[in-house]
Design a protein around this motif. Structure first.
Motif, PDB file in Angstrom:
ATOM      1  N   ARG A  69      56.455  20.531  38.587  1.00  0.00           N
ATOM      2  CA  ARG A  69      56.544  21.450  37.448  1.00  0.00           C
ATOM      3  C   ARG A  69      57.530  22.585  37.700  1.00  0.00           C
ATOM      4  O   ARG A  69      58.254  22.982  36.781  1.00  0.00           O
ATOM      5  CB  ARG A  69      55.151  21.998  37.112  1.00  0.00           C
ATOM      6  N   THR A 113      48.496  21.998  29.823  1.00  0.00           N
ATOM      7  CA  THR A 113      47.462  21.760  28.818  1.00  0.00           C
ATOM      8  C   THR A 113      47.299  22.926  27.855  1.00  0.00           C
ATOM      9  O   THR A 113      47.170  22.737  26.636  1.00  0.00           O
ATOM     10  CB  THR A 113      46.106  21.460  29.490  1.00  0.00           C
ATOM     11  N   ASP A 160      53.070  15.486  31.302  1.00  0.00           N
ATOM     12  CA  ASP A 160      52.252  16.205  32.281  1.00  0.00           C
ATOM     13  C   ASP A 160      51.174  15.290  32.863  1.00  0.00           C
ATOM     14  O   ASP A 160      50.816  15.396  34.035  1.00  0.00           O
ATOM     15  CB  ASP A 160      51.620  17.422  31.617  1.00  0.00           C
ATOM     16  N   ARG A 161      50.683  14.393  32.020  1.00  0.00           N
ATOM     17  CA  ARG A 161      49.593  13.508  32.439  1.00  0.00           C
ATOM     18  C   ARG A 161      50.084  12.376  33.334  1.00  0.00           C
ATOM     19  O   ARG A 161      49.425  12.021  34.321  1.00  0.00           O
ATOM     20  CB  ARG A 161      48.925  12.921  31.189  1.00  0.00           C
ATOM     21  N   TYR A 162      51.240  11.818  33.018  1.00  0.00           N
ATOM     22  CA  TYR A 162      51.691  10.612  33.714  1.00  0.00           C
ATOM     23  C   TYR A 162      52.879  10.831  34.651  1.00  0.00           C
ATOM     24  O   TYR A 162      53.264   9.905  35.377  1.00  0.00           O
ATOM     25  CB  TYR A 162      52.034   9.527  32.691  1.00  0.00           C
ATOM     26  N   ARG A 180      54.884  11.925  37.962  1.00  0.00           N
ATOM     27  CA  ARG A 180      54.430  11.826  39.357  1.00  0.00           C
ATOM     28  C   ARG A 180      54.450  13.179  40.076  1.00  0.00           C
ATOM     29  O   ARG A 180      53.752  13.364  41.057  1.00  0.00           O
ATOM     30  CB  ARG A 180      55.326  10.830  40.119  1.00  0.00           C
ATOM     31  N   HIS A 181      55.262  14.122  39.614  1.00  0.00           N
ATOM     32  CA  HIS A 181      55.326  15.469  40.189  1.00  0.00           C
ATOM     33  C   HIS A 181      55.609  15.448  41.696  1.00  0.00           C
ATOM     34  O   HIS A 181      55.110  16.306  42.425  1.00  0.00           O
ATOM     35  CB  HIS A 181      54.013  16.238  39.947  1.00  0.00           C
ATOM     36  N   TRP A 214      52.131  16.421  26.645  1.00  0.00           N
ATOM     37  CA  TRP A 214      50.867  15.962  27.233  1.00  0.00           C
ATOM     38  C   TRP A 214      51.098  14.696  28.060  1.00  0.00           C
ATOM     39  O   TRP A 214      50.600  14.572  29.187  1.00  0.00           O
ATOM     40  CB  TRP A 214      49.843  15.689  26.145  1.00  0.00           C
ATOM     41  N   ALA A 215      51.857  13.735  27.493  1.00  0.00           N
ATOM     42  CA  ALA A 215      52.112  12.478  28.195  1.00  0.00           C
ATOM     43  C   ALA A 215      52.897  12.719  29.486  1.00  0.00           C
ATOM     44  O   ALA A 215      52.590  12.133  30.528  1.00  0.00           O
ATOM     45  CB  ALA A 215      52.869  11.523  27.281  1.00  0.00           C
ATOM     46  N   THR A 235      48.596  23.256  34.858  1.00  0.00           N
ATOM     47  CA  THR A 235      49.208  22.214  34.038  1.00  0.00           C
ATOM     48  C   THR A 235      49.711  22.820  32.724  1.00  0.00           C
ATOM     49  O   THR A 235      49.558  24.015  32.463  1.00  0.00           O
ATOM     50  CB  THR A 235      48.191  21.114  33.725  1.00  0.00           C
ATOM     51  N   SER A 244      54.021  18.253  21.242  1.00  0.00           N
ATOM     52  CA  SER A 244      52.785  18.399  22.013  1.00  0.00           C
ATOM     53  C   SER A 244      52.391  17.074  22.650  1.00  0.00           C
ATOM     54  O   SER A 244      51.976  17.026  23.815  1.00  0.00           O
ATOM     55  CB  SER A 244      51.654  18.902  21.110  1.00  0.00           C
ATOM     56  N   SER A 251      59.448  18.499  30.065  1.00  0.00           N
ATOM     57  CA  SER A 251      58.700  17.244  30.004  1.00  0.00           C
ATOM     58  C   SER A 251      59.537  16.068  30.498  1.00  0.00           C
ATOM     59  O   SER A 251      59.033  15.192  31.203  1.00  0.00           O
ATOM     60  CB  SER A 251      58.228  16.985  28.569  1.00  0.00           C
TER      61      SER A 251
END
Length: 278
Positions: free
Chosen positions: A190, A254, A140-142, A144-145, A137-138, A252, A133, A181
């Motif tokens: 994504r 999340t 998805d958060r950081y 660049r997509h 989270w890291a 996301t 998890s 991830s």
């Protein structure tokens, strides 16, 4: 030797189909459900059954992405036959899938006694759910997509494919969660990360299922539960693939992270209370 009933096969097939490609850990969920059903998670027949019904989920991927697979296979054949076609992205991608599968195959063969033994513990599953998890989270958060599927490189494929080892060694980490991830950390969007995860999972999971088939049958697993579990897994997995691709295009990860943490907390509670055996 543990005999799996038709009813249990249906339940496990639904769980496998729902969770194989969602980043929530199919292995972790199967082990939890097996524990709740009183099925010993480290029994040879159970381990074999779990691996075999994954083939149903892989068959769903083959059908869902049939046109893509035909296109990629055609490009590979043209490239093998004529070097003028070897600059095509699909030709290179076909080889990348092969290269990316080698590390997880070697790791699986080398670590099989640990995977089927100490690492099959539900305590390991709980810890892996939490660790996975944090990784998701890291990423998805950081991440660049900023790169699409056409931008996937050999390095992307090798790193994403190798990420499958995390889920192989630590049930609960999630193969799809680890690969998706890693794709995000490589800068893929994504949808691209999710589709790459699907393609790279085909040879690894198919190989695992076929490898375990002889052990599943040899350990006394009846043919009927295997067929039922695989068929149910196929139908449910096909629906979950379609849903996931629509989901990641708009949202996301999340919700998956929060769900995984909730499952980990529930599992720890069940283990601490003695409701399920580790």
């Amino acid at each position: 030797m543990t005999a799996i009933t038709i009813g249990q096969a249906v339940i496990l097939g639904v769980v496998e189909g729902l969770t194989e490609f969602l980043p929530v850990s199919s292995t972790g969920h199967l082990k939890i459900v097996e524990g709740l059903l009183g099925i010993p998670v480290d029994d040879d027949a159970v381990v074999g059954f779990t691996a075999v019904i994954q083939v149903g989920a892989i068959a769903a991927v083959l059908l869902y992405f049939f046109a893509d697979i035909v296109r990629i296979a055609g490009a590979w054949l043209r490239g093998v036959a004529n070097e003028r076609h070897r600059d095509a992205h699909d030709y290179r991608f076909a080889w990348w899938v092969v290269y990316a599968t080698v590390p997880v195959v070697l790791a699986g063969l080398a670590a099989k006694p640990l995977i089927d033994g100490p690492l099959a513990s539900l305590w390991v599953v709980a810890g892996s759910l939490i660790a996975g998890s944090g990784f998701m989270w890291a990423a998805d958060r950081y991440g660049r997509h900023g790169r699409g599927e056409a931008d996937v490189t050999r390095t992307d494929a090798l790193l994403v494919g190798s990420a499958q080892i995390l889920a192989l060694l630590f049930p609960g980490f999630s193969r799809s969660g680890a690969t998706m991830s890693t794709g995000l950390l490589r800068g893929l969007d994504r949808v691209a990360a999710t589709r790459l995860s699907f393609f790279l999972g085909i040879p690894a999971l198919t190989g695992a299922g076929l490898y375990e088939l002889k052990d599943a049958l040899g350990a006394g697993t009846a043919t009927a539960p295997l067929l039922v579990g695989t068929a149910v897994s196929f139908a449910v997995a096909y629906a979950s693939i379609a849903w996931l691709l629509r989901y990641v295009a708009r949202r996301t990860f999340t919700a998956f992270v929060l769900y995984r943490l909730a499952v980990a907390a529930l599992l720890i509670g069940l283990l601490a209370a003695g409701t399920v055996s580790s």
